[in-house]
Design a protein around this motif. Structure first.
Motif, short mmCIF file in Angstrom:
data_model
loop_
_atom_site.label_atom_id
_atom_site.label_comp_id
_atom_site.label_asym_id
_atom_site.label_seq_id
_atom_site.Cartn_x
_atom_site.Cartn_y
_atom_site.Cartn_z
N PRO A 62 -58.13 9.81 -16.65
CA PRO A 62 -59.33 9.24 -17.28
C PRO A 62 -60.52 10.18 -17.32
O PRO A 62 -61.43 9.99 -18.14
CB PRO A 62 -59.63 8.02 -16.39
CG PRO A 62 -58.30 7.64 -15.81
CD PRO A 62 -57.62 8.95 -15.55
N GLU A 63 -60.51 11.22 -16.49
CA GLU A 63 -61.61 12.18 -16.49
C GLU A 63 -61.70 12.95 -17.80
O GLU A 63 -62.74 13.55 -18.11
CB GLU A 63 -61.45 13.18 -15.33
CG GLU A 63 -61.48 12.56 -13.95
CD GLU A 63 -61.21 13.58 -12.85
OE1 GLU A 63 -61.25 14.80 -13.16
OE2 GLU A 63 -60.95 13.16 -11.71
N PHE A 64 -60.63 12.93 -18.58
CA PHE A 64 -60.60 13.72 -19.81
C PHE A 64 -60.76 12.88 -21.08
O PHE A 64 -60.50 13.36 -22.18
CB PHE A 64 -59.30 14.54 -19.84
CG PHE A 64 -59.22 15.50 -18.70
CD1 PHE A 64 -59.88 16.72 -18.74
CD2 PHE A 64 -58.53 15.16 -17.53
CE1 PHE A 64 -59.84 17.59 -17.67
CE2 PHE A 64 -58.48 16.03 -16.45
CZ PHE A 64 -59.14 17.25 -16.52
N ILE A 65 -61.18 11.63 -20.90
CA ILE A 65 -61.52 10.78 -22.05
C ILE A 65 -62.92 11.14 -22.52
O ILE A 65 -63.86 11.16 -21.74
CB ILE A 65 -61.48 9.29 -21.68
CG1 ILE A 65 -60.09 8.89 -21.16
CG2 ILE A 65 -61.85 8.44 -22.88
CD1 ILE A 65 -60.02 7.45 -20.69
N LYS A 66 -63.05 11.45 -23.80
CA LYS A 66 -64.38 11.75 -24.34
C LYS A 66 -65.21 10.47 -24.35
O LYS A 66 -64.67 9.38 -24.59
CB LYS A 66 -64.25 12.31 -25.75
CG LYS A 66 -63.66 13.72 -25.80
CD LYS A 66 -63.56 14.24 -27.22
CE LYS A 66 -62.48 13.51 -28.00
NZ LYS A 66 -62.25 14.12 -29.34
N PRO A 67 -66.51 10.55 -24.07
CA PRO A 67 -67.36 9.36 -24.04
C PRO A 67 -67.20 8.49 -25.28
O PRO A 67 -67.33 8.97 -26.41
CB PRO A 67 -68.78 9.95 -23.96
CG PRO A 67 -68.58 11.27 -23.28
CD PRO A 67 -67.27 11.78 -23.80
N GLY A 68 -66.88 7.22 -25.06
CA GLY A 68 -66.72 6.28 -26.17
C GLY A 68 -65.45 6.47 -26.96
O GLY A 68 -65.26 5.83 -28.00
#
Length: 242
Positions: A62-68
């Motif tokens: 989840p740390e690599f999900i771009k904001p939004g």
């Protein structure tokens, strides 16, 4: 030990001559139809023993999900889809594998893991994923695959190409044992036969060296002893950031 090891490898290669001949004339391709069934059964056992390690590793996804945004994952050599259960809900998954006969087991895993969005299954080797656009995914996952690709550096270059800047390459791989151990000795002795049983798998690769030389901006890698027999006991686990 080197002279003895070379002699033993020669003997095993002689014993494997029928397999070498089958491969040379193309008969070995029949095994590629059988291998998905074998791997499906093996993967169930592997996942049980490595569940804790996989859960810990993929906790960072989840740390690599771009904001939004939505996490886009490409898995190299997805096989039967045994990693799907560890991916965050809502993730978009692109599956690649050079063996089209995995489709049956892959479909089964997709049904069982309906918390994910499956974009497509691409029949492609890790060295050539040209149908996937540059910098188009957040995460590339590769588990127990670099042991059998024909060219590790090229596979890592492809992973680097399709990752967006700041994306990550996640891996779990079995590797060669320490050169001073008997495990290393016996890994080399069984390798000629193991190659055919494992559909091109090599237990003697020092894969961590390729990862160190792959040009990622950050490499988080650790060596572990997995709960398996000597040939595939040494593992590396971690992720690299583009």
């Amino acid at each position: 030990m080197t002279v003895l090891m070379k002699f033993c490898v020669l003997v095993v290669n002689v014993l494997c001559l029928p397999l070498h001949l089958m491969h040379a004339v193309g008969l070995y391709k029949i095994y590629k139809r059988i291998f998905p069934c074998c791997l499906y059964r093996i993967s169930v056992s592997y996942n049980k023993k490595m569940h804790g390690n996989k859960k810990e590793l993929f906790r960072s996804l989840p740390e690599f999900i771009k904001p939004g945004g939505q996490l886009t994952i490409l898995e190299i050599g997805c096989g039967t889809g045994t990693n799907f259960q560890f991916y965050p809900p809502g993730s978009k998954v692109i599956c690649t594998d050079p063996n089209p006969h995995f489709q049956k087991y892959l479909n089964k895993s997709m049904v069982e893991n309906d918390h994910l969005v499956y974009e497509r299954f691409v029949v492609a080797s890790g060295e050539d994923m040209g149908s996937v656009e540059d910098e188009s995914v957040d995460v590339v996952v590769c588990t127990l695959v670099l042991c059998s690709v024909n060219n590790i550096p090229q596979t890592l270059r492809e992973a680097h190409r399709i990752l967006r800047t700041g994306g990550a390459f996640f891996f779990i791989e079995h590797v060669a044992a320490d050169a001073s151990t008997w495990a290393y000795f016996f890994q080399h002795i069984i390798q000629p036969g193991w190659y055919y049983f494992g559909d091109g798998c090599e237990v003697t690769r020092e894969t961590w060296k390729d990862l160190e030389a792959a040009g990622f901006s950050e490499l988080n890698l650790r060596h572990i002893e997995a709960p398996f027999f000597f040939a595939i006991k040494p593992h590396i686990v971690g992720y690299a950031i583009k």
